[in-house]
Write an enzyme that holds these catalytic residues in place. Structure first.
Site, short mmCIF file in Angstrom:
data_model
loop_
_atom_site.label_atom_id
_atom_site.label_comp_id
_atom_site.label_asym_id
_atom_site.label_seq_id
_atom_site.Cartn_x
_atom_site.Cartn_y
_atom_site.Cartn_z
N GLY A 1 0.53 -1.72 0.05
CA GLY A 1 -0.33 -0.16 -0.10
C GLY A 1 0.81 1.00 -0.18
O GLY A 1 1.92 1.16 0.84
N ASN B 1 6.27 -5.18 5.73
CA ASN B 1 6.49 -6.62 6.07
C ASN B 1 6.95 -7.59 5.58
O ASN B 1 7.81 -8.47 4.92
CB ASN B 1 6.56 -7.00 7.02
CG ASN B 1 4.37 -7.02 7.74
OD1 ASN B 1 3.97 -6.55 6.63
ND2 ASN B 1 3.93 -6.45 8.56
N THR C 1 4.87 1.53 5.40
CA THR C 1 3.80 1.71 6.55
C THR C 1 3.69 2.44 6.82
O THR C 1 3.74 3.11 7.37
CB THR C 1 4.06 -0.28 6.38
OG1 THR C 1 2.75 -0.43 6.95
CG2 THR C 1 4.86 -0.09 8.46
N VAL C 2 2.19 2.54 6.95
CA VAL C 2 1.31 3.32 7.51
C VAL C 2 1.37 2.51 8.68
O VAL C 2 0.72 3.47 10.01
CB VAL C 2 0.05 3.76 6.85
CG1 VAL C 2 0.77 4.62 5.21
CG2 VAL C 2 -0.82 3.31 6.49
N ASP C 3 0.96 1.11 8.57
CA ASP C 3 -0.11 0.50 9.98
C ASP C 3 1.81 0.54 11.08
O ASP C 3 1.17 0.26 11.93
CB ASP C 3 0.70 -0.83 9.51
CG ASP C 3 -1.25 -1.00 8.94
OD1 ASP C 3 -2.10 -0.36 8.59
OD2 ASP C 3 -1.08 -2.09 8.07
N MET D 1 -7.50 2.73 9.16
CA MET D 1 -7.20 1.19 8.85
C MET D 1 -5.96 0.92 10.05
O MET D 1 -5.71 1.08 11.51
CB MET D 1 -5.98 1.67 7.37
CG MET D 1 -6.53 1.75 6.03
SD MET D 1 -5.08 2.38 5.14
CE MET D 1 -6.41 2.48 3.56
N GLY D 2 -5.84 -0.84 10.29
CA GLY D 2 -4.82 -0.68 10.74
C GLY D 2 -5.85 -2.70 11.13
O GLY D 2 -6.61 -2.37 11.83
N GLN E 1 -6.52 8.36 4.05
CA GLN E 1 -5.51 8.65 5.50
C GLN E 1 -3.99 7.76 4.74
O GLN E 1 -3.26 8.51 5.66
CB GLN E 1 -6.37 7.55 6.36
CG GLN E 1 -5.77 6.51 6.24
CD GLN E 1 -7.06 5.90 6.82
OE1 GLN E 1 -6.66 4.83 8.37
NE2 GLN E 1 -7.98 5.22 6.83
N ARG E 2 -3.93 7.32 3.98
CA ARG E 2 -2.69 6.73 3.42
C ARG E 2 -1.75 7.81 1.95
O ARG E 2 -0.54 7.73 1.96
CB ARG E 2 -2.07 5.61 3.19
CG ARG E 2 -2.67 5.31 2.14
CD ARG E 2 -2.81 3.28 1.58
NE ARG E 2 -3.16 3.03 1.08
CZ ARG E 2 -3.92 1.67 0.11
NH1 ARG E 2 -3.70 1.14 1.11
NH2 ARG E 2 -4.17 1.47 -0.93
#
Length: 400
Positions: free
Chosen positions: A12, A107, A135-137, A182-183, A292-293
């Site tokens: 993403g 990852n 990563t945004v996560d 997200m998440g 959001q990303r």
């Protein structure tokens, strides 16, 4: 070792991942060991089909625009590599004398980079492989944080401030508002919405993360109590919240993506309907979704600079004959925020996830604790200047 440089982006997109791309390009163009600098179109697709684009054909001004361009300028593609795929990728690289390979991703991408590194080594082909975190996560292991997270956190916190202003402007017209972040498995982004309280102390009231089992019954009690106290409720819920049996709360409507992962989204709408049925309260839901990303106008200056330096350091490490590693960030202790860059073996981060620390979450209040706010606050500082034409942002997309 003299040869060509190849860069790929995967997974993403984020608001700042092109800063890492620019960091590699800038450093590679200054090296006398690099003959050509290529980008793989659409990530793994380009690696598999030898679809490389010469990045030196773009002007210096075009390349600099990457620093204020969100998304994946080279393009991305979700695909799960097989052993045969990796052999094909190595053969393509050999045919084009690629000696330096950089993979910008999360990852899953680090897993692919590790497979490519191991296959090249087994084959006896000298290839320097470096992973660049994105990563945004914020779920990558062995790094203080991942570039991309700070900007997404800043975007969401800004959204919550704006939403809070709307709610406070019409106190009699707003009841329950649910924002879904997200998440998939981690609550870093949902937790970041708590930053909004520094601007508007009354919101958000409730934050739910995947690391804590979610109970619909308890959720309804939380909402009812909060509504009784303040007359309106602003809830933040991560898309990946699960019940005590490990099932996604909105599981009945979930399908799988191209690499076999659940395609999440829908928990906010589900919870809004439950509230209206069970509590007889008006409820609405808001989905920042992919914005959001990719929200460049609200991106973090710190995040953009760290993404750029991660790319630059990745290239410099290969010039020291470092391979099979991912660039990582370590926070330097002290009163002012600073990080140092180092490396960690790809094998240590490949396919692994870092969960949100439970000691930073208050299970009673359904909110985060101060240590997390202290951790995330430096990551959202500073702005990114975005050029505009006719009042709209100007971006650069290499794949078009």
């Amino acid at each position: 070792m003299k040869g060509n440089c190849l860069i790929a982006q995967s997974g993403g997109p984020t608001a700042v991942m092109n800063n890492s791309l620019y960091g590699v390009i800038e450093a590679a163009l200054l090296s006398d060991r690099v003959e050509k600098v290529w980008g793989a179109r659409r990530g793994i697709y380009g690696l598999l089909h030898r679809d490389y684009i010469d990045l030196t054909q773009f002007s210096a001004a075009q390349l600099r625009t990457l620093r204020s361009t969100p998304g994946a300028a080279l393009g991305s593609w979700r695909y799960k590599l097989t052993v045969d795929d990796v052999e094909r990728i190595i053969s393509n690289m050999q045919a084009n004398n690629v000696r330096y390979f950089f993979f910008i991703g999360g990852n899953g991408s680090m897993q692919a980079a590790h497979m490519i590194h191991e296959a090249a080594r087994t084959k006896g082909y000298e290839l320097f492989v470096m992973g660049i975190p994105k990563t945004v996560d914020n779920d990558l292991m062995y790094t203080d944080h991942a570039p991309g997270f700070g900007s997404a956190a800043k975007f969401l916190a800004t959204c919550l401030v704006d939403i809070g202003m709307d709610i406070s402007s019409m106190p009699k017209s707003n009841r329950v508002t649910i924002v879904e972040t997200m998440g998939r498995n981690t609550g870093w982004l949902a937790a970041s919405c708590a930053l909004a309280r520094r601007q508007i102390p009354s919101v958000p009231q409730l934050v739910y993360i995947p690391e804590i089992p979610f109970s619909v019954e308890q959720f309804l009690q939380d909402v009812h109590q909060s509504y009784t106290q303040s007359g309106s409720v602003l809830v933040v819920v991560s898309e990946g919240v699960r019940d005590s049996s490990g099932q996604f709360v909105a599981g009945e409507s979930i399908s799988l993506d191209a690499i076999g992962r659940p395609q999440l989204g829908g928990v906010a709408s589900y919870l809004a309907s439950v509230i209206e049925k069970q509590l007889d309260l008006s409820a609405r839901y808001i989905l920042p979704s992919i914005w959001q990303r990719s929200g460049m106008l609200f991106s973090s200056g710190v995040d953009a600079e760290e993404a750029y330096l991660a790319g630059k350091h990745a290239f410099l490490y290969t010039q020291q004959e470092t391979t099979g590693k991912m660039v990582n960030l370590t926070r330097i202790p002290g009163h002012s925020y600073a990080v140092s860059f180092g490396t960690v073996p790809l094998a240590d981060v490949a396919g692994k996830e870092r969960l949100f620390p439970l000691q930073w979450y208050d299970t009673e209040a359904k909110f985060v604790k101060q240590p997390f706010l202290d951790y995330v606050s430096p990551l959202i500082q500073g702005e990114v200047w975005v050029p505009r034409d006719n009042g709209l942002p100007v971006y650069e997309s290499i794949v078009l």
